[in-house]
Structures are given as structure tokens and as C-alpha cells.
Design a protein around this motif. Structure first.
Motif, PDB file in Angstrom:
ATOM      1  N   SER A  77       0.826  -1.205   0.000  1.00 56.05           N
ATOM      2  CA  SER A  77       0.000   0.000   0.000  1.00 56.05           C
ATOM      3  C   SER A  77       0.862   1.258   0.000  1.00 56.05           C
ATOM      4  O   SER A  77       0.533   2.250  -0.659  1.00 56.05           O
ATOM      5  N   GLN A 118      -1.008  -3.531 -10.271  1.00 54.50           N
ATOM      6  CA  GLN A 118      -1.139  -2.139  -9.843  1.00 54.50           C
ATOM      7  C   GLN A 118       0.183  -1.593  -9.326  1.00 54.50           C
ATOM      8  O   GLN A 118       0.572  -0.465  -9.655  1.00 54.50           O
ATOM      9  N   ASP A 134     -12.147  -2.346  -7.600  1.00 59.25           N
ATOM     10  CA  ASP A 134     -12.017  -0.933  -7.232  1.00 59.25           C
ATOM     11  C   ASP A 134     -13.301  -0.338  -6.681  1.00 59.25           C
ATOM     12  O   ASP A 134     -13.269   0.561  -5.837  1.00 59.25           O
ATOM     13  N   GLY A 135     -14.451  -0.806  -7.149  1.00 58.79           N
ATOM     14  CA  GLY A 135     -15.702  -0.185  -6.747  1.00 58.79           C
ATOM     15  C   GLY A 135     -16.274  -0.695  -5.447  1.00 58.79           C
ATOM     16  O   GLY A 135     -17.336  -0.220  -5.014  1.00 58.79           O
ATOM     17  N   THR A 176     -16.161  -1.476  -1.253  1.00 59.21           N
ATOM     18  CA  THR A 176     -15.580  -0.902  -0.031  1.00 59.21           C
ATOM     19  C   THR A 176     -14.868  -1.952   0.814  1.00 59.21           C
ATOM     20  O   THR A 176     -14.111  -1.596   1.720  1.00 59.21           O
TER      21      THR A 176
END
Length: 379
Positions: free
Chosen positions: A161, A192, A316-317, A319
Motif C-alpha cells: 500500500s 497495480q 475498485d468499486g 468498499t
């Protein structure tokens, strides 16, 4: 190491731990069957030992370095002797070399140096490899990115992260080694990180503060290979404790092969992983994919709800919030998964089936979830 060499290393370690009260003279073993009759050690056992022999615990017998690790709601001390630090450095040097870091490379180390001591353990391994280390710690991402650019850093090691933030701030490196949080077990996370850092290679690394390292990927990015001359790994059924065959997933149990301070024998980590054998080496193909806590048996399959977190993190969408409902309206178990956020529902259902090894009967997406966790309505 082959079986005979590993069993000899196990007996050397059992001799080292023989004088510790916690182990009550385990003695040598003459076979793997005998080894697997040795009792497991759990986090609760360690917590009780620290409480009964406060503050260091009965495994303390002098050390060169003291750090701490979370244990329940508290921090527990971890001790390393001079020999321990040398053994760890040798094992980590091999892990980093296989990951693609070379002698002479300049490496920005963003693991923390305080309290848990991971940064200094990693640094010693990089130094043993012959790399040049910048001990940055997990500070400001923009400052880290500036250091990478100004000093032409070759590799970055740290939490994935934080690596994303460093990459977003403009840093570019050839190699990234990530640990300390879910990484390659999250679908798409490796890509990513590589995109953010412009990296050719991004590999996963696993260990606990008590046993560091355990396994690491090579630069081929094809699963975590055990450091089998430093730690012995078993994958067991979390309910029965029976050793599982290759291809199965269960709880990781780890034994030090070289440790004087805080040595652990058959330590149940609570981590969930699958293992397989490739050309004589043991691999965790997807790394650690969750925890064994809160497991259920549904449709005849052991289901680990906590492993859903790494699946949801790949969308990504979403939570990350979810509710897993298990019911038995007639004679067959039914699984309903409610997830907060937006995603392609077919892709999500397929990813959940792949991770849980059982397909949900229904997947529902909601804007705001009112209750999270696991709801088992069968009993």
C-alpha cells in the motif's frame, strides 16, 4: 534440503529448545510421524507463558536484540541472539537474491525500524547480499519518491500500500519486494504496484515477526517458495490438526530450524494458505489468502470467510464491507453474499467461488450495508 537433512535440522532445533520450560524436553524424533506427534504451540500458549513469566516469558535466555510483536490485545517481546541475527540475514539474503535484487543494488527500505524491528531485520539481509541500503522507514511517500529519483534507487522493499503511494508520487524502480499485508493474494494488486512503480518485477514475501522469513517469490513471480533450511512449514486441517496433502488449503504451522531466542516448534500461525510441490520445492502459490478464524463447513466444504477480504480488495468499486449469510431452508446449505459497492456481479461471483471453493447461491450489491460479518442461520 531433503527429508533426511531436514529431520536432522529439526533434531538440532529440538536439542536447542530442550531446556526451555515451555517445551518440557520434547526430545529427538526418528521420523516425520514422530515429529507430527509433537504438540502444537498456539498464540494462547505464548500469551499464557508471557503472563506466567512476565515480562519476558520463559523462552528468554539473553539476547542481542529485543523487538515486539502483536499478541492478542498486547505486544509481546521477541528476542534474537547474535547467531539468530546472522541466520536471519543469510536466509533473507537468499530470498532477496531470488527476488531479483543483486549485490551492489541500491535499495530503499520502507519497513518500520521501531518497535517491531522488521526494518532492521530486512536491512541485515540486504547487507548480507551486498546491497546498499537506504533506511527510509514508512515515512512520507513524497520524500521517499524524491529519494528514489535523486539517488537512482534500484529496488524498493516495504508494504504494498505504501509502494503504491510512492509510485503515485513519481518514483520508479526495477524491483519491488512486498510484505506485511496482503499483496499477491489480492487479484490485480501485483499489476497495480508494477504500473505505479514502473517496475519490471514485483514479488511477495511472507514471514511473521517470530519467524522471519518463511517464504518468498522468485523473480519469476510464480508463488512463494519456502526457505526450507530456515523454517519448516506444514499445512494442517485447522479442526483436526492432520497434515493435509499438497493441493489442499489449511492452516500454516511453522517450526524454526535455526533459532536460539524465542524458538517456536509447530507454531500455529492462524494463516490460511494452499501448498503444492514443484520439482522438489514446496510453494505457496497464492501466498497467505486469509485467516482460519471463524471457519464454517458449508456444502461439505470448509469455508473461510476472512479470505473474502483479499477478493473484494481486487475490485475498485467495492468498499470491502460484506455480510455472508448461510442458511438451510430445506436440506441443502445456501450461501448469500451481500457486498457494499459496485462491481460486475458475474466477475465477483466467479472470484468468490475461486477463493471459497464453493459457489454462492446469490450475490447482492448494495450501496450501504447495514450489518457486516457472518450470519449462520442453520442452527
Amino acid at each position: 534440503m531433503d527429508d533426511e537433512e531436514t529431520l536432522a535440522a529439526v533434531n538440532e532445533q529440538l536439542e536447542r529448545v530442550g531446556d526451555y520450560e515451555l517445551y518440557d524436553d520434547l526430545g529427538p524424533v526418528d521420523s516425520w510421524e514422530a515429529f507430527r506427534e509433537l504438540p502444537f504451540l498456539t498464540g494462547k500458549d505464548l500469551k499464557a507463558d508471557y503472563d506466567d513469566h512476565a515480562p519476558e516469558g520463559s523462552l528468554y535466555d539473553g539476547a542481542a536484540m529485543m523487538c515486539f510483536t502483536p499478541l492478542g490485545d498486547d505486544l509481546a517481546p521477541v528476542f534474537d541472539t547474535t547467531a539468530d541475527l546472522e541466520w536471519q540475514a543469510e536466509a533473507n539474503a537468499r530470498a532477496f537474491e531470488r527476488a531479483g535484487i543483486e549485490a551492489g543494488d541500491r535499495v530503499l527500505n520502507t519497513f518500520g525500524y521501531h518497535t517491531f524491528g522488521t526494518g532492521i531485520i530486512v536491512q541485515r539481509g540486504l547487507e548480507a547480499l551486498g546491497a546498499e541500503v537506504i533506511p527510509a522507514g514508512p515515512g512520507e511517500s513524497e520524500q521517499a519518491a524524491a529519494t528514489v529519483s535523486e539517488f537512482d534507487v534500484d529496488a524498493l522493499v516495504g508494504n504494498p500500500s505504501f509502494a503504491l503511494k510512492v509510485g503515485d508520487a513519481g518514483a520508479s524502480v526495477d524491483t519491488f519486494v512486498g510484505a506485511g499485508e496482503p499483496f499477491t493474494s489480492i487479484p490485480g494488486m501485483r499489476e497495480q504496484v508494477k504500473d505505479a512503480l514502473g517496475a519490471d518485477t514485483a514479488v511477495d514475501y511472507f514471514g511473521t515477526r517470530q519467524i522471519l522469513p518463511v517464504a518468498a517469490e522468485t523473480e519469476n513471480e510464480d508463488g512463494l517458495y519456502l526457505l526450507d533450511d530456515y523454517a519448516l512449514v506444514e499445512v494442517v486441517d485447522p479442526d483436526t490438526g492432520e497434515l493435509l496433502p499438497f493441493g489442499e488449503r489449511g492452516e500454516l504451522v511453522v517450526t524454526h530450524l535455526k533459532k536460539e531466542g524465542c524458538p517456536l516448534v509447530r507454531y500455529r500461525t492462524g494463516d490460511l494458505a494452499e501448498w503444492e510441490q514443484r520439482d522438489g520445492e514446496i510453494v505457496l502459490p497464492d501466498g497467505v489468502i486469509g485467516r482460519t478464524d471463524g471457519r464454517l463447513k458449508v456444502k461439505g466444504v470448509k469455508l473461510y470467510p476472512e479470505s473474502l477480504g483479499t477478493v473484494l480488495a481486487g475490485f475498485d468499486g467495492l468498499t470491502g464491507e460484506f455480510r455472508l449469510e448461510v442458511s438451510r431452508p430445506e436440506s441443502t446449505d445456501q450461501i448469500r453474499l451481500v457486498v457494499e459497492g459496485d462491481a460486475d456481479i458475474d466477475e465477483l461471483a466467479a472470484a468468490v467461488k475461486d477463493r471459497l471453493l464453493v459457489a454462492p447461491n446469490e450475490v447482492e450489491l448494495v450501496d450501504d450495508i447495514d450489518e457486516t460479518g457472518v450470519v449462520d442461520e442453520r442452527y
